[in-house]
Motif scaffolding. Sequence first.
Motif, PDB file in Angstrom:
ATOM      1  N   GLY A   1      26.514 -36.660  34.499  1.00 14.89           N
ATOM      2  CA  GLY A   1      26.302 -37.966  35.113  1.00 14.89           C
ATOM      3  C   GLY A   1      24.850 -38.427  34.994  1.00 14.89           C
ATOM      4  O   GLY A   1      24.583 -39.574  34.636  1.00 14.89           O
ATOM      5  N   PHE A   2      23.898 -37.531  35.270  1.00 13.37           N
ATOM      6  CA  PHE A   2      22.480 -37.911  35.138  1.00 13.37           C
ATOM      7  C   PHE A   2      22.182 -38.357  33.699  1.00 13.37           C
ATOM      8  O   PHE A   2      21.484 -39.339  33.476  1.00 13.37           O
ATOM      9  CB  PHE A   2      21.552 -36.739  35.513  1.00 13.37           C
TER      10      PHE A   2
ATOM     11  N   VAL B   1      24.293 -39.658  31.459  1.00 13.14           N
ATOM     12  CA  VAL B   1      24.929 -40.952  31.183  1.00 13.14           C
ATOM     13  C   VAL B   1      24.194 -42.089  31.886  1.00 13.14           C
ATOM     14  O   VAL B   1      23.872 -43.110  31.269  1.00 13.14           O
ATOM     15  CB  VAL B   1      26.399 -40.943  31.652  1.00 13.14           C
ATOM     16  N   LEU B   2      23.915 -41.912  33.179  1.00 13.66           N
ATOM     17  CA  LEU B   2      23.228 -42.964  33.929  1.00 13.66           C
ATOM     18  C   LEU B   2      21.833 -43.199  33.348  1.00 13.66           C
ATOM     19  O   LEU B   2      21.301 -44.303  33.403  1.00 13.66           O
ATOM     20  CB  LEU B   2      23.156 -42.593  35.418  1.00 13.66           C
TER      21      LEU B   2
ATOM     22  N   TRP C   1      20.790 -46.215  30.530  1.00 14.59           N
ATOM     23  CA  TRP C   1      20.228 -47.551  30.765  1.00 14.59           C
ATOM     24  C   TRP C   1      19.166 -47.557  31.855  1.00 14.59           C
ATOM     25  O   TRP C   1      18.526 -48.552  32.087  1.00 14.59           O
ATOM     26  CB  TRP C   1      21.319 -48.580  31.071  1.00 14.59           C
TER      27      TRP C   1
ATOM     28  N   TRP D   1      17.048 -41.885  36.053  1.00  7.69           N
ATOM     29  CA  TRP D   1      18.062 -40.855  36.295  1.00  7.69           C
ATOM     30  C   TRP D   1      17.794 -39.596  35.487  1.00  7.69           C
ATOM     31  O   TRP D   1      18.418 -38.561  35.728  1.00  7.69           O
ATOM     32  CB  TRP D   1      19.454 -41.383  35.923  1.00  7.69           C
TER      33      TRP D   1
ATOM     34  N   ARG E   1      14.718 -35.276  39.312  1.00 11.88           N
ATOM     35  CA  ARG E   1      16.019 -35.698  39.818  1.00 11.88           C
ATOM     36  C   ARG E   1      16.924 -34.481  40.020  1.00 11.88           C
ATOM     37  O   ARG E   1      17.589 -34.333  41.036  1.00 11.88           O
ATOM     38  CB  ARG E   1      16.608 -36.674  38.789  1.00 11.88           C
TER      39      ARG E   1
END
Lengths: 194, 194
Positions: B162-163, B165-166, B169, B173, B178
């Motif tokens: 998820g990190f 992919v986010l 853009w 992230w 993080r």
Amino acid sequence: MVKQERAVRTRENLIRSAAEVFEREGYALASLTAISSQAGVSNGALHFHFASKEELAREVEGAAAEVVQKMAESCRDSADTLLHSLADATCRLLDTVAGDPLVRAGFRLGRDPSRKSGEGGLWRWWCAWVQDLVSQAQEKGELAQGVSPEDAAAAIVAATAGFEVLGTWNRDWLSGERATRFWSLLLPLLAAPP
Amino acid sequence: MVKQERAVRTRENLIRSAAEVFEREGYALASLTAISSQAGVSNGALHFHFASKEELAREVEGAAAEVVQKMAESCRDSADTLLHSLADATCRLLDTVAGDPLVRAGFRLGRDPSRKSGEGGLWRWWCAWVQDLVSQAQEKGELAQGVSPEDAAAAIVAATAGFEVLGTWNRDWLSGERATRFWSLLLPLLAAPP
């Protein structure tokens, strides 16, 4: 009147077909011809409703957003705590992504590397929605002491996005049950003792 | 000998250039001409080394795998517990994805919807590696009672994906910091009391 109804149905049909072709081919390789043929209409009919592939992509994202926003709001209203609403919404989101090609395409278009104008799409909305609910949960005293609302929201958003991505090639990752187990792990940590 | 060295360097240069073009354009729109021009060599030189775009994609994934597997193994050997090794590896993985276009492209190629042959790529390796370390941690009694190793591994793998992919853009992230904050939240839950 009948003519108008038929136009509305053709439009919806084209949006659903576009979602299926975007999912199968990715944004770059999805052709307008494949979309109109999937919908069983002519290229001309497609162009009557949509000016470009990008417009179709935005319509798919918009239709998917409508489905998931309605679902998320109904979760917010029905659970006893905001953290439970969030857990419900995460589970139902993943079930919806698994079961509805329109919603699946909606999220996937936002992270397709060949679509320059994606920029997160529905993921941005999900991120903002989760952050909002977590900070409301904190204000209501639902969050355990010492838990940072930013970090909690980040973990929830990232895990949801991860389940969706990993589900691209292995559907086992894409289910409400998976999300339920994630929440079983996380909830005792996040929730203040009752 | 000198000729051989030059060939090796051209090959590596082409792999790095391919990674940059794959990241910028996505798999479907990346052209071999753009890759050779980015590397400052002719199309013929590219074809001398690589038969197809798919072969180049696999080489990018292979080179990225080498970097992250080495990094992961060094984390496994240097921390005091296996859970700390996992935390270190997650943080360094995200820092490497943020800082190294080759590794970034390696992970992204595995989840590019326009690449039919991706099927997870490096993500599959990461998933297996995390599962392996978590079950070893359980065998060594490092895991808190009642924590399912499958669910713990799933949460770690999904959050990492998820990190990434986010981060496509929004670069915020994509950082080791993080991941550190994610682990600060999760570790007290997963680790057995010392």
